[in-house]
Design a protein around this motif. Structure first.
Motif, PDB file in Angstrom:
ATOM      1  N   GLY A   1     120.380 -24.092  13.175  1.00 25.06           N
ATOM      2  CA  GLY A   1     119.917 -22.711  12.928  1.00 25.06           C
ATOM      3  C   GLY A   1     120.371 -22.255  11.558  1.00 25.06           C
ATOM      4  O   GLY A   1     119.630 -22.333  10.582  1.00 25.06           O
ATOM      5  N   ASP A   2     121.611 -21.815  11.481  1.00 27.79           N
ATOM      6  CA  ASP A   2     122.122 -21.283  10.207  1.00 27.79           C
ATOM      7  C   ASP A   2     123.393 -22.008   9.760  1.00 27.79           C
ATOM      8  O   ASP A   2     124.359 -21.376   9.325  1.00 27.79           O
ATOM      9  CB  ASP A   2     122.389 -19.786  10.321  1.00 27.79           C
ATOM     10  N   GLY A   3     123.370 -23.337   9.832  1.00 26.23           N
ATOM     11  CA  GLY A   3     124.539 -24.120   9.402  1.00 26.23           C
ATOM     12  C   GLY A   3     124.988 -23.771   7.991  1.00 26.23           C
ATOM     13  O   GLY A   3     126.173 -23.606   7.726  1.00 26.23           O
ATOM     14  N   ALA A   4     124.031 -23.645   7.078  1.00 26.51           N
ATOM     15  CA  ALA A   4     124.382 -23.269   5.699  1.00 26.51           C
ATOM     16  C   ALA A   4     124.777 -21.803   5.631  1.00 26.51           C
ATOM     17  O   ALA A   4     125.672 -21.415   4.877  1.00 26.51           O
ATOM     18  CB  ALA A   4     123.210 -23.548   4.760  1.00 26.51           C
ATOM     19  N   GLY A   5     124.117 -20.998   6.449  1.00 24.16           N
ATOM     20  CA  GLY A   5     124.377 -19.555   6.434  1.00 24.16           C
ATOM     21  C   GLY A   5     125.801 -19.208   6.863  1.00 24.16           C
ATOM     22  O   GLY A   5     126.365 -18.220   6.390  1.00 24.16           O
ATOM     23  N   CYS A   6     126.380 -20.012   7.741  1.00 26.61           N
ATOM     24  CA  CYS A   6     127.732 -19.700   8.238  1.00 26.61           C
ATOM     25  C   CYS A   6     128.739 -19.686   7.094  1.00 26.61           C
ATOM     26  O   CYS A   6     129.572 -18.783   6.994  1.00 26.61           O
ATOM     27  CB  CYS A   6     128.164 -20.731   9.280  1.00 26.61           C
ATOM     28  N   ALA A   7     128.670 -20.686   6.218  1.00 22.57           N
ATOM     29  CA  ALA A   7     129.581 -20.701   5.068  1.00 22.57           C
ATOM     30  C   ALA A   7     129.138 -19.667   4.034  1.00 22.57           C
ATOM     31  O   ALA A   7     129.970 -19.021   3.398  1.00 22.57           O
ATOM     32  CB  ALA A   7     129.622 -22.088   4.437  1.00 22.57           C
TER      33      ALA A   7
ATOM     34  N   MET B   1     118.792 -17.769  15.202  1.00 20.70           N
ATOM     35  CA  MET B   1     118.597 -19.094  15.821  1.00 20.70           C
ATOM     36  C   MET B   1     119.945 -19.793  16.057  1.00 20.70           C
ATOM     37  O   MET B   1     120.182 -20.394  17.095  1.00 20.70           O
ATOM     38  CB  MET B   1     117.739 -19.989  14.918  1.00 20.70           C
ATOM     39  N   GLY B   2     120.799 -19.719  15.060  1.00 22.74           N
ATOM     40  CA  GLY B   2     122.110 -20.359  15.179  1.00 22.74           C
ATOM     41  C   GLY B   2     122.963 -19.696  16.241  1.00 22.74           C
ATOM     42  O   GLY B   2     123.609 -20.352  17.059  1.00 22.74           O
ATOM     43  N   LEU B   3     122.897 -18.367  16.227  1.00 22.27           N
ATOM     44  CA  LEU B   3     123.731 -17.585  17.147  1.00 22.27           C
ATOM     45  C   LEU B   3     123.292 -17.773  18.600  1.00 22.27           C
ATOM     46  O   LEU B   3     124.079 -18.180  19.453  1.00 22.27           O
ATOM     47  CB  LEU B   3     123.636 -16.107  16.741  1.00 22.27           C
ATOM     48  N   PHE B   4     122.003 -17.516  18.847  1.00 22.01           N
ATOM     49  CA  PHE B   4     121.524 -17.554  20.225  1.00 22.01           C
ATOM     50  C   PHE B   4     121.101 -18.951  20.659  1.00 22.01           C
ATOM     51  O   PHE B   4     121.112 -19.267  21.841  1.00 22.01           O
ATOM     52  CB  PHE B   4     120.378 -16.550  20.423  1.00 22.01           C
ATOM     53  N   GLY B   5     120.680 -19.785  19.675  1.00 22.33           N
ATOM     54  CA  GLY B   5     120.262 -21.145  20.017  1.00 22.33           C
ATOM     55  C   GLY B   5     121.432 -22.002  20.424  1.00 22.33           C
ATOM     56  O   GLY B   5     121.292 -22.937  21.200  1.00 22.33           O
TER      57      GLY B   5
ATOM     58  N   LYS C   1     114.614 -23.677  -8.687  1.00 18.97           N
ATOM     59  CA  LYS C   1     114.212 -23.208  -7.352  1.00 18.97           C
ATOM     60  C   LYS C   1     115.117 -23.838  -6.301  1.00 18.97           C
ATOM     61  O   LYS C   1     114.990 -25.034  -5.999  1.00 18.97           O
ATOM     62  CB  LYS C   1     112.751 -23.578  -7.083  1.00 18.97           C
ATOM     63  N   PHE C   2     116.024 -23.064  -5.769  1.00 23.87           N
ATOM     64  CA  PHE C   2     116.984 -23.589  -4.787  1.00 23.87           C
ATOM     65  C   PHE C   2     116.420 -23.488  -3.367  1.00 23.87           C
ATOM     66  O   PHE C   2     115.734 -22.518  -3.041  1.00 23.87           O
ATOM     67  CB  PHE C   2     118.297 -22.801  -4.866  1.00 23.87           C
ATOM     68  N   PRO C   3     116.719 -24.467  -2.513  1.00 25.67           N
ATOM     69  CA  PRO C   3     116.273 -24.363  -1.115  1.00 25.67           C
ATOM     70  C   PRO C   3     117.001 -23.220  -0.413  1.00 25.67           C
ATOM     71  O   PRO C   3     118.095 -22.846  -0.833  1.00 25.67           O
ATOM     72  CB  PRO C   3     116.681 -25.720  -0.516  1.00 25.67           C
ATOM     73  N   ARG C   4     116.389 -22.689   0.648  1.00 22.12           N
ATOM     74  CA  ARG C   4     116.966 -21.521   1.337  1.00 22.12           C
ATOM     75  C   ARG C   4     117.226 -21.815   2.817  1.00 22.12           C
ATOM     76  O   ARG C   4     117.222 -20.915   3.647  1.00 22.12           O
ATOM     77  CB  ARG C   4     116.002 -20.322   1.222  1.00 22.12           C
ATOM     78  N   ASP C   5     117.456 -23.096   3.151  1.00 18.87           N
ATOM     79  CA  ASP C   5     117.654 -23.439   4.569  1.00 18.87           C
ATOM     80  C   ASP C   5     118.836 -22.651   5.164  1.00 18.87           C
ATOM     81  O   ASP C   5     119.907 -22.573   4.559  1.00 18.87           O
ATOM     82  CB  ASP C   5     117.984 -24.935   4.735  1.00 18.87           C
ATOM     83  N   GLY C   6     118.624 -22.120   6.335  1.00 16.87           N
ATOM     84  CA  GLY C   6     119.719 -21.515   7.100  1.00 16.87           C
ATOM     85  C   GLY C   6     120.222 -20.183   6.592  1.00 16.87           C
ATOM     86  O   GLY C   6     121.222 -19.669   7.096  1.00 16.87           O
ATOM     87  N   LEU C   7     119.543 -19.598   5.604  1.00 14.40           N
ATOM     88  CA  LEU C   7     120.074 -18.370   5.001  1.00 14.40           C
ATOM     89  C   LEU C   7     119.376 -17.096   5.483  1.00 14.40           C
ATOM     90  O   LEU C   7     119.862 -15.998   5.237  1.00 14.40           O
ATOM     91  CB  LEU C   7     119.985 -18.439   3.467  1.00 14.40           C
ATOM     92  N   SER C   8     118.250 -17.248   6.162  1.00 10.19           N
ATOM     93  CA  SER C   8     117.497 -16.049   6.547  1.00 10.19           C
ATOM     94  C   SER C   8     118.107 -15.395   7.794  1.00 10.19           C
ATOM     95  O   SER C   8     118.899 -15.996   8.514  1.00 10.19           O
ATOM     96  CB  SER C   8     116.034 -16.413   6.839  1.00 10.19           C
ATOM     97  N   PHE C   9     117.667 -14.168   8.032  1.00  2.24           N
ATOM     98  CA  PHE C   9     118.127 -13.451   9.229  1.00  2.24           C
ATOM     99  C   PHE C   9     117.655 -14.182  10.484  1.00  2.24           C
ATOM    100  O   PHE C   9     118.388 -14.307  11.463  1.00  2.24           O
ATOM    101  CB  PHE C   9     117.580 -12.016   9.184  1.00  2.24           C
ATOM    102  N   PHE C  10     116.430 -14.707  10.422  1.00  3.02           N
ATOM    103  CA  PHE C  10     115.887 -15.445  11.572  1.00  3.02           C
ATOM    104  C   PHE C  10     116.748 -16.683  11.868  1.00  3.02           C
ATOM    105  O   PHE C  10     117.069 -16.974  13.016  1.00  3.02           O
ATOM    106  CB  PHE C  10     114.432 -15.855  11.279  1.00  3.02           C
TER     107      PHE C  10
ATOM    108  N   GLY D   1     120.749 -22.917   0.253  1.00  2.00           N
ATOM    109  CA  GLY D   1     121.246 -23.604   1.448  1.00  2.00           C
ATOM    110  C   GLY D   1     120.375 -24.824   1.701  1.00  2.00           C
ATOM    111  O   GLY D   1     119.155 -24.757   1.537  1.00  2.00           O
ATOM    112  N   LEU D   2     120.994 -25.935   2.045  1.00  2.00           N
ATOM    113  CA  LEU D   2     120.226 -27.154   2.312  1.00  2.00           C
ATOM    114  C   LEU D   2     120.697 -27.765   3.628  1.00  2.00           C
ATOM    115  O   LEU D   2     121.887 -28.027   3.808  1.00  2.00           O
ATOM    116  CB  LEU D   2     120.428 -28.155   1.155  1.00  2.00           C
ATOM    117  N   HIS D   3     119.753 -27.961   4.563  1.00  2.84           N
ATOM    118  CA  HIS D   3     120.071 -28.582   5.850  1.00  2.84           C
ATOM    119  C   HIS D   3     119.581 -30.024   5.854  1.00  2.84           C
ATOM    120  O   HIS D   3     118.419 -30.279   5.530  1.00  2.84           O
ATOM    121  CB  HIS D   3     119.379 -27.825   6.993  1.00  2.84           C
ATOM    122  N   LEU D   4     120.446 -30.934   6.250  1.00  6.46           N
ATOM    123  CA  LEU D   4     120.064 -32.346   6.271  1.00  6.46           C
ATOM    124  C   LEU D   4     120.382 -32.960   7.623  1.00  6.46           C
ATOM    125  O   LEU D   4     121.538 -32.952   8.066  1.00  6.46           O
ATOM    126  CB  LEU D   4     120.819 -33.091   5.162  1.00  6.46           C
TER     127      LEU D   4
END
Ligand SMILES: Cc1cc2nc3c(=O)[nH]c(=O)nc-3n(C[C@H](O)[C@H](O)[C@H](O)COP(=O)(O)O)c2cc1C
Ligand code: SF4
Ligand code: SF4
Length: 258
Positions: free
Chosen positions: A90-96, A167-171, A154-163, A110-113
């Motif tokens: 969900g928001d693995g990158a967003g957590c940090a 997803m990370g929280l409830f998923g 142009k940086f990737p934005r994986d895991g940074l959005s509110f959505f 944020g980049l998810h791999l």
């Protein structure tokens, strides 16, 4: 060309592999430092890649503590958060990212791999060697695409959005919150198997283990990285499960792919 510096935490090698590949494409001369080896080089760099593995849709304890312990260091830095995972975060990158913002950093992306799963003592998500090699190949392709775009600003934005946060929280995170809190206390060694070689003590990034008179003991500071579990020659250590199913080291796959 922008100058980068990379810091990563990698229990079993996935994150090290991914961060190294990405950063070498961005800046061949960039220092790439394991988090547990110290960060003296970082101060001089404006652009930092911070890599880590996802644990229960969250950042590992050692990474959280590292960010907060070095709070002053982040002010004014541009940080790209790279999160590796076995399936979903969900928001693995967003957590940090959220933590870093509170420390004064600006989050550049944020980049998810997706990489092979490192949990050696669970049957869940275990794949064949061929499948693991394919997963790594796909991660490499994603890294290559991301690096080309980053070079164009142009940086990737994986895991940074509110959505993604939701997803990370409830998923996952909420469901595993309690389990994750106490999971590190479940580290155990099968004394009948252990031959007191000391390998686990040497590799532990948190110096959580001691071996005295042939007796191996944990000291309540496990960050659940699975490094000792994957490197024990006797497969004597477990954490989340009761039995080692498949020991995992990234280099067993990354060194022999085509
Ligand atoms: C304790 C633990 C919890 C994990 N939780 C997740 C998870 O929530 N979601 C996921 O996709 N992968 C999860 N994984 C898999 C790892 O994030 C993944 O295999 C990662 O690439 C390992 O990186 P490393 O080799 O750099 O340590 C977990 C692994 C461990 C050890
Ligand atoms: S690596 Fe395995 S065999 Fe060696 S001391 Fe640790 S638990 Fe025992
Ligand atoms: S005890 Fe093992 S799993 Fe825990 S932090 Fe040390 S090496 Fe990692």
């Amino acid at each position: 060309m922008e100058k980068f510096c990379a810091i990563y935490f990698s229990g079993t090698g996935n994150t090290k592999f991914c961060v190294t590949k990405l950063v070498k494409m961005l800046d061949e001369a960039a220092p790439i430092v394991a988090l547990e080896d110290g960060v003296s080089a970082v101060g001089a760099y404006e652009n930092i890649v911070l890599g880590y593995s996802v644990q229960f849709s969250n950042i590992p304890k050692i990474v959280r503590e590292f960010i907060l312990r070095n709070k002053a260091m982040w002010s004014g830095k541009n940080v790209l958060c790279v999160a590796t995972m076995g399936a979903f975060s969900g928001d693995g990158a967003g957590c940090a990212a959220r933590l870093l913002k509170r420390c004064g950093a600006s989050v550049s992306g944020g980049l998810h791999l997706k990489m092979p799963d490192s949990v050696c003592d669970s049957k869940l998500l275990k794949r064949s060697n061929t499948e693991n090699i394919q997963i790594i190949r796909r991660a490499e392709e994603k890294i290559e695409r991301a690096a080309l775009r980053i070079k164009r600003g142009k940086f990737p934005r994986d895991g940074l959005s509110f959505f993604a946060h939701l997803m990370g929280l409830f998923g996952q995170r909420l469901w595993f919150c309690n389990k994750a809190k106490h999971a590190c206390d479940k580290w155990k060694v099968d004394k009948a198997r252990c031959v007191a070689c000391g390998n686990c003590v040497r590799v532990c990034p948190t110096h959580n283990l001691t071996l005295e008179n042939g007796v191996l003991s944990p000291h309540g500071n496990c960050t659940m990285c699975y490094r000792c579990i994957s490197l024990c020659p006797q497969a004597a250590i477990t954490l989340l499960g009761e039995r080692v199913v498949q020991q995992y080291r990234a280099e067993n796959f990354t060194d022999r792919r085509e």
